[in-house]
Design an enzyme around this catalytic site. Structure first.
Site, short mmCIF file in Angstrom:
data_model
loop_
_atom_site.label_atom_id
_atom_site.label_comp_id
_atom_site.label_asym_id
_atom_site.label_seq_id
_atom_site.Cartn_x
_atom_site.Cartn_y
_atom_site.Cartn_z
N HIS A 250 2.68 -2.57 4.19
CA HIS A 250 1.87 -2.48 2.74
C HIS A 250 2.61 -3.18 1.79
O HIS A 250 2.54 -3.76 0.55
CB HIS A 250 2.22 -0.72 1.97
CG HIS A 250 1.76 -0.10 2.71
ND1 HIS A 250 2.25 0.47 4.23
CD2 HIS A 250 0.24 0.93 3.03
CE1 HIS A 250 1.22 1.38 5.34
NE2 HIS A 250 0.53 2.18 3.35
N ASP A 323 -8.15 -1.48 7.22
CA ASP A 323 -7.43 -0.76 6.31
C ASP A 323 -7.15 -1.48 4.91
O ASP A 323 -8.06 -1.93 4.54
CB ASP A 323 -5.87 -1.07 6.92
CG ASP A 323 -4.65 -0.22 6.70
OD1 ASP A 323 -5.02 1.07 5.85
OD2 ASP A 323 -3.58 0.08 7.54
#
Length: 600
Positions: A250, A323
């Site tokens: 992330h 993702d």
């Protein structure tokens, strides 16, 4: 919106004319079409009738802000230029939408159902009139988007501790059934990563185990639970494997240093098991694996990995979804527009959460018009997406009945099953002074440590069993003052229950060392101290002197209620460690091995 059912002829006409053309005209919910003749012909005809803009729209799965489809929400405007979720769907002819709590998409089952139906209506009124794939990350445990009254389970590593593939399938089946009742067609689960790195900051308890065979067995069970029992799509993630990293994708770009042989032995088998089980979707990982592709491109943008390995070597024919493209791990090397194009060229079919939608959408359109992305390549992805929508009944039955939701979501039978499964997962790692089982009746007990809801749930459970409790919540990074308050509260207590949450993680940005000091100072009081690790089981390596240690793998209420039953002896612990717990600072020295677990 009244519900009625068109004839099979009308459904067939809708499929042949664009997969939804008749539906837009009737504004009704279609009956479940018979699939004996297969979708190939109608889907191909629909594909040939779609405009380029409609095809490209099918590639995108976006988050939208708002709790219902038609109410304007100003947070959508900077991202999409329109205000309501329905307008976003129509503007881009979206292929899918993903729900989060932070977008106000998931508040309660009736609200979720209404949003799902409203978005599906918008999709049927847009472009090719193709219903949406609606997804969420309901992994359970630490990644749970929809809370109670939906049934909660303790998550993957807890199921790994329970060792029961039947329980893993039950958890997926119940989760899938409840999601489907709320109009959600896809769960971005199960996690197929093998968590071989105890310092992994992003996977951890989202993985079933550090042992490949156990992960493979559990992934197979959950794919079948979601798809065969729950009748929604499962998504194995994160290919080619996110289990051996100390970097969070992330915020950065992890590097997996496994050799090709290590990858084939450790990381690949759970994805192979998912493919064998017929998994509908596989999600990519934003990380570098030089042994698989030395180019320096993350796996999400790597043709050697997505096409060369996943398609050609592993023979996967389902949908490949990225993702989130808003994650830093995929944004470091290229701009947001170029990332979308490169993901499709690499072999991805769906682009999840493009952070600059206009740029990404127009970049893909431009790449097709210029020939950089061939029409054949575009059609391959759109065909897979449409086939999945047919397979899961999305095309022929996109409407869900609000009147039936309460009869599925959070039913007594589902809640009882969740309690029973959870009771088989808690792991008693240490009980040196035989503090457990603890007879709480008539005792004064301090409950302290991480989590407002966690400590309150523990205290309430002990109170119901006759204890007099005091709660002092100290958080994930307790200050000296908070620690002193907890220690002072322990002075007149018979015992202390303290919860830890990733107490091993002492990074500069998230200093959990305070949890370690809290436990040490509570031990110094001489009171019996019961440590309950409510996330990673690895905490005990950082807590010298702890004699009583219970791992729940989750701080969800269902796991904490089960912890109370285990502490008091109502249930004997039966879970065993699904990972090795190494010594602090020495990963080669194992304090508690895979398979360790005590009972009464």
């Amino acid at each position: 919106m009244p519900q009625s059912f068109p004839s099979r002829r009308l459904v067939s006409a809708a499929l042949a004319g664009g997969l939804g053309l008749a539906l837009a005209a009737t504004s009704v919910a279609p009956a479940q079409a018979h699939e004996e003749h297969g979708p190939r012909g109608p889907l191909q005809q629909a594909l040939s009738r779609m405009s380029l803009e409609e095809k490209v729209g099918q590639l995108f799965v976006q988050n939208v802000y708002g709790s219902d489809a038609t109410t304007p929400d100003s947070r959508n405007i900077p991202l999409y230029g329109v205000a309501s979720p329905a307008e976003v769907v129509k503007k881009y002819h979206l292929g899918g939408v993903i729900y989060f709590a932070w977008t106000d998409s998931v508040k309660d089952p009736q609200q979720i159902t209404g949003l799902s139906n409203g978005l599906q209506q918008a999709a049927r009124e847009s472009g090719a009139h193709i219903p949406l794939l609606i997804g969420t990350d309901q992994e359970q445990g630490v990644v749970t988007r929809i809370g109670p009254p939906a049934t909660q389970f303790p998550g993957s590593m807890a199921l790994g501790a329970g060792r029961s593939t039947d329980d893993a399938r039950t958890a997926a089946a119940i989760t899938g059934q409840e999601l489907k009742a709320m109009g959600i067609t896809t769960d971005y689960a199960p996690d197929a990563d093998v968590n071989v790195n105890p310092l992994n900051p992003v996977i951890g308890t989202r993985s079933f185990s550090s042992h490949t065979d156990l992960v493979s067995q559990m992934v197979t069970a959950q794919v079948k639970g979601y798809q065969e029992d729950g009748r929604i799509s499962a998504t194995a993630k994160h290919f080619p494997g996110h289990g051996d990293t100390a970097t969070d994708s992330h915020t950065g770009l992890p590097v997996i240093t496994h050799t090709r042989q290590q990858w084939e032995t450790i990381d690949a088998p759970p994805f192979q098991a998912a493919i064998k089980a017929g998994v509908d979707e596989i999600m990519t990982a934003h990380l570098l694996v030089p042994a698989l592709d030395p180019s320096g491109d993350p796996a999400t943008l790597s043709k050697p990995i997505l096409t060369g390995i996943l398609r050609d070597e592993l023979h996967y024919q389902g949908v490949i979804t990225t993702d989130s493209l808003a994650m830093q791990g995929v944004r470091d090397k290229y701009g947001d527009a170029e990332v979308a194009v490169r993901a499709i060229l690499a072999g991805a079919d769906q682009l999840l959460m493009a952070p600059a939608m206009d740029d990404a959408y127009n970049a893909v359109l431009g790449a097709v018009r210029s020939g950089r992305i061939s029409h054949k390549r575009l059609d391959e992805s759109v065909r897979r997406i449409l086939t999945l929508k047919w397979k899961r009944g999305v095309i022929t039955h996109s409407w869900t009945d609000p009147a039936k939701v309460s009869g599925v979501v959070g039913t007594p039978a589902h809640l009882a099953a969740a309690d029973a499964v959870t009771d088989r997962t808690g792991t008693l790692v240490a009980n040196d002074d035989k503090t457990l089982p603890y007879a709480a009746g008539g005792k004064k007990v301090l409950v302290t440590g991480y989590g407002v809801g966690t400590t309150q749930t523990l205290a309430a459970g002990l109170t119901r069993r006759g204890a007099t409790t005091q709660t002092v919540q100290t958080g994930s990074a307790p200050s000296d003052a908070a620690i002193a308050s907890a220690v002072a509260a322990a002075a007149d207590k018979d015992a202390v229950v303290v919860t830890t949450m990733k107490a091993w993680d002492t990074t500069v940005t998230d200093p959990k060392a305070g949890q370690q000091r809290l436990v040490q100072q509570l031990l110094a009081t001489g009171k019996p101290v019961i440590v309950v690790a409510v996330r990673d089981p690895y905490d005990i390596a950082y807590l010298p002197g702890v004699k009583t240690y219970l791992a729940t793998y989750s701080y969800s209420p269902v796991a904490i209620e089960s912890a109370v039953r285990l502490i008091t002896g109502e249930v004997a612990p039966s879970g065993t460690l699904p990972v090795d717990i190494p010594a602090k600072g020495d990963p080669q020295s194992v304090l508690y091995p895979f398979g360790h677990g005590l009972t009464y």
